[in-house]
Design a protein around this motif. Structure first.
Motif, PDB file in Angstrom:
ATOM      1  N   GLY A 188      20.434  36.579  29.228  1.00 27.01           N
ATOM      2  CA  GLY A 188      21.736  36.649  29.873  1.00 27.01           C
ATOM      3  C   GLY A 188      22.785  35.958  29.027  1.00 27.01           C
ATOM      4  O   GLY A 188      22.495  35.451  27.928  1.00 27.01           O
ATOM      5  N   LEU A 189      24.007  35.912  29.510  1.00 22.80           N
ATOM      6  CA  LEU A 189      25.086  35.222  28.805  1.00 22.80           C
ATOM      7  C   LEU A 189      24.887  33.713  28.914  1.00 22.80           C
ATOM      8  O   LEU A 189      24.503  33.202  29.961  1.00 22.80           O
ATOM      9  CB  LEU A 189      26.443  35.618  29.384  1.00 22.80           C
ATOM     10  CG  LEU A 189      26.822  37.099  29.284  1.00 22.80           C
ATOM     11  CD1 LEU A 189      28.155  37.353  29.959  1.00 22.80           C
ATOM     12  CD2 LEU A 189      26.861  37.551  27.820  1.00 22.80           C
ATOM     13  N   ALA A 190      25.150  33.014  27.821  1.00 21.73           N
ATOM     14  CA  ALA A 190      24.883  31.576  27.765  1.00 21.73           C
ATOM     15  C   ALA A 190      25.600  30.807  28.872  1.00 21.73           C
ATOM     16  O   ALA A 190      25.037  29.890  29.470  1.00 21.73           O
ATOM     17  CB  ALA A 190      25.278  31.026  26.397  1.00 21.73           C
ATOM     18  N   ASN A 191      26.829  31.182  29.165  1.00 26.49           N
ATOM     19  CA  ASN A 191      27.594  30.442  30.174  1.00 26.49           C
ATOM     20  C   ASN A 191      27.180  30.793  31.610  1.00 26.49           C
ATOM     21  O   ASN A 191      27.665  30.193  32.567  1.00 26.49           O
ATOM     22  CB  ASN A 191      29.093  30.675  29.994  1.00 26.49           C
ATOM     23  CG  ASN A 191      29.480  32.142  30.114  1.00 26.49           C
ATOM     24  OD1 ASN A 191      28.610  33.011  30.159  1.00 26.49           O
ATOM     25  ND2 ASN A 191      30.766  32.422  30.149  1.00 26.49           N
ATOM     26  N   GLU A 192      26.279  31.770  31.778  1.00 24.19           N
ATOM     27  CA  GLU A 192      25.815  32.152  33.102  1.00 24.19           C
ATOM     28  C   GLU A 192      24.367  31.737  33.359  1.00 24.19           C
ATOM     29  O   GLU A 192      23.892  31.816  34.500  1.00 24.19           O
ATOM     30  CB  GLU A 192      25.952  33.666  33.308  1.00 24.19           C
ATOM     31  CG  GLU A 192      27.393  34.160  33.321  1.00 24.19           C
ATOM     32  CD  GLU A 192      27.486  35.642  33.609  1.00 24.19           C
ATOM     33  OE1 GLU A 192      26.413  36.291  33.722  1.00 24.19           O
ATOM     34  OE2 GLU A 192      28.609  36.164  33.706  1.00 24.19           O
ATOM     35  N   LEU A 193      23.673  31.293  32.331  1.00 25.31           N
ATOM     36  CA  LEU A 193      22.288  30.884  32.508  1.00 25.31           C
ATOM     37  C   LEU A 193      22.221  29.528  33.208  1.00 25.31           C
ATOM     38  O   LEU A 193      22.995  28.623  32.900  1.00 25.31           O
ATOM     39  CB  LEU A 193      21.574  30.806  31.159  1.00 25.31           C
ATOM     40  CG  LEU A 193      21.364  32.131  30.426  1.00 25.31           C
ATOM     41  CD1 LEU A 193      20.648  31.891  29.097  1.00 25.31           C
ATOM     42  CD2 LEU A 193      20.570  33.104  31.279  1.00 25.31           C
ATOM     43  N   PRO A 194      21.295  29.356  34.151  1.00 26.60           N
ATOM     44  CA  PRO A 194      21.200  28.093  34.901  1.00 26.60           C
ATOM     45  C   PRO A 194      20.482  27.012  34.103  1.00 26.60           C
ATOM     46  O   PRO A 194      19.771  27.304  33.132  1.00 26.60           O
ATOM     47  CB  PRO A 194      20.395  28.493  36.138  1.00 26.60           C
ATOM     48  CG  PRO A 194      19.504  29.591  35.640  1.00 26.60           C
ATOM     49  CD  PRO A 194      20.326  30.359  34.633  1.00 26.60           C
ATOM     50  N   ASP A 195      20.651  25.762  34.522  1.00 21.10           N
ATOM     51  CA  ASP A 195      19.924  24.654  33.903  1.00 21.10           C
ATOM     52  C   ASP A 195      18.441  24.733  34.242  1.00 21.10           C
ATOM     53  O   ASP A 195      17.592  24.327  33.464  1.00 21.10           O
ATOM     54  CB  ASP A 195      20.483  23.307  34.373  1.00 21.10           C
ATOM     55  CG  ASP A 195      21.915  23.090  33.915  1.00 21.10           C
ATOM     56  OD1 ASP A 195      22.258  23.586  32.830  1.00 21.10           O
ATOM     57  OD2 ASP A 195      22.681  22.436  34.641  1.00 21.10           O
ATOM     58  N   TYR A 196      18.139  25.247  35.414  1.00 18.88           N
ATOM     59  CA  TYR A 196      16.754  25.456  35.837  1.00 18.88           C
ATOM     60  C   TYR A 196      16.725  26.545  36.908  1.00 18.88           C
ATOM     61  O   TYR A 196      17.749  26.877  37.512  1.00 18.88           O
ATOM     62  CB  TYR A 196      16.118  24.167  36.368  1.00 18.88           C
ATOM     63  CG  TYR A 196      16.835  23.547  37.530  1.00 18.88           C
ATOM     64  CD1 TYR A 196      16.566  23.940  38.852  1.00 18.88           C
ATOM     65  CD2 TYR A 196      17.796  22.558  37.325  1.00 18.88           C
ATOM     66  CE1 TYR A 196      17.229  23.365  39.916  1.00 18.88           C
ATOM     67  CE2 TYR A 196      18.465  21.988  38.400  1.00 18.88           C
ATOM     68  CZ  TYR A 196      18.177  22.395  39.683  1.00 18.88           C
ATOM     69  OH  TYR A 196      18.850  21.832  40.745  1.00 18.88           O
TER      70      TYR A 196
END
Length: 218
Positions: free
Chosen positions: A133-141
């Motif tokens: 996915g897009l880096a700014n949309e990926l969750p921390d976990y």
């Protein structure tokens, strides 16, 4: 997703002697791939990787150089010394806001499985989930709710699907499951108790009832 900053110094010489000198000085040789430019070789202090490598969390990286140039990247590969575990070399991959990337995101389980309350054991098949996915949309976990899992049941990757990322595992991939153990407690919930119709009472019980009635008639 959280980001950490690494300050680097661009390298002009990438030969074996120069690399050895860097390592002796506590520096780690690195290379940045991706983007339109050629691979960029640089070095940074080994201590810079403490919050990136020695942690269960995942981060993006902002690499800053002395001339003010900076790049957003993710950790692509890392090499360790086979004896001392010292970091020998690190590869980074440059990312942009409009191009999806693939990363392994840690999985955090939520709740206590029903099967565990009844004596089962929660076994993990995956600790991280590979997603794109897009880096700014990926969750921390990624949160996985295990509350409803009974003994013998499994939680599949489809249970944690989300619009912000695409799971890079087959749908039948198991995250965790509740296995049996030596200490099993029978379920006492009313919703799990099924009433048995009279015509389905075991024959031994029917015979016992008939014998009692016959004794009363006599």
């Amino acid at each position: 997703m959280k980001s950490i900053t690494i300050n680097g110094s661009k390298r002009e010489s990438v030969g074996k002697k120069a690399t050895k000198a860097l390592r002796n000085a506590g520096q780690v040789p690195c290379v940045l791939y991706g983007g339109d430019a050629k691979p960029l070789h640089f070095a940074t202090e080994e201590i810079s990787f403490n919050n990136l490598v020695y942690t269960p969390d995942v981060h993006t990286v902002e690499i800053k150089f002395e001339d003010g140039e900076k790049f957003n990247a993710i950790l692509q590969d890392i090499q360790f010394h086979p004896v001392t575990d010292a970091i020998l070399h690190v590869d980074f991959y440059q990312i942009s806001e409009d191009k999806p990337i693939t990363m392994e995101i840690p999985i955090h389980t939520e709740g206590v499985a029903r099967g565990v309350k009844n004596g089962g054991v929660l076994r993990y098949n995956l600790r991280r989930l590979k997603v794109r996915g897009l880096a700014n949309e990926l969750p921390d976990y990624i949160t996985a709710d295990v509350t409803k899992l009974k003994i013998g049941q499994k939680l599949y990757v489809t249970a944690v699907a989300d619009e912000s990322y695409e799971i890079q595992h087959p749908d039948n991939t198991v995250i965790c499951q509740v296995r049996t153990s030596r200490n099993i407690v029978a379920l006492e919930d009313d919703e799990d108790e099924d009433e048995v119709p009279a015509d389905e009472v075991p024959s031994t019980e029917t015979d016992d009832v008939a014998a009692v009635k016959e004794g009363e008639d006599n």
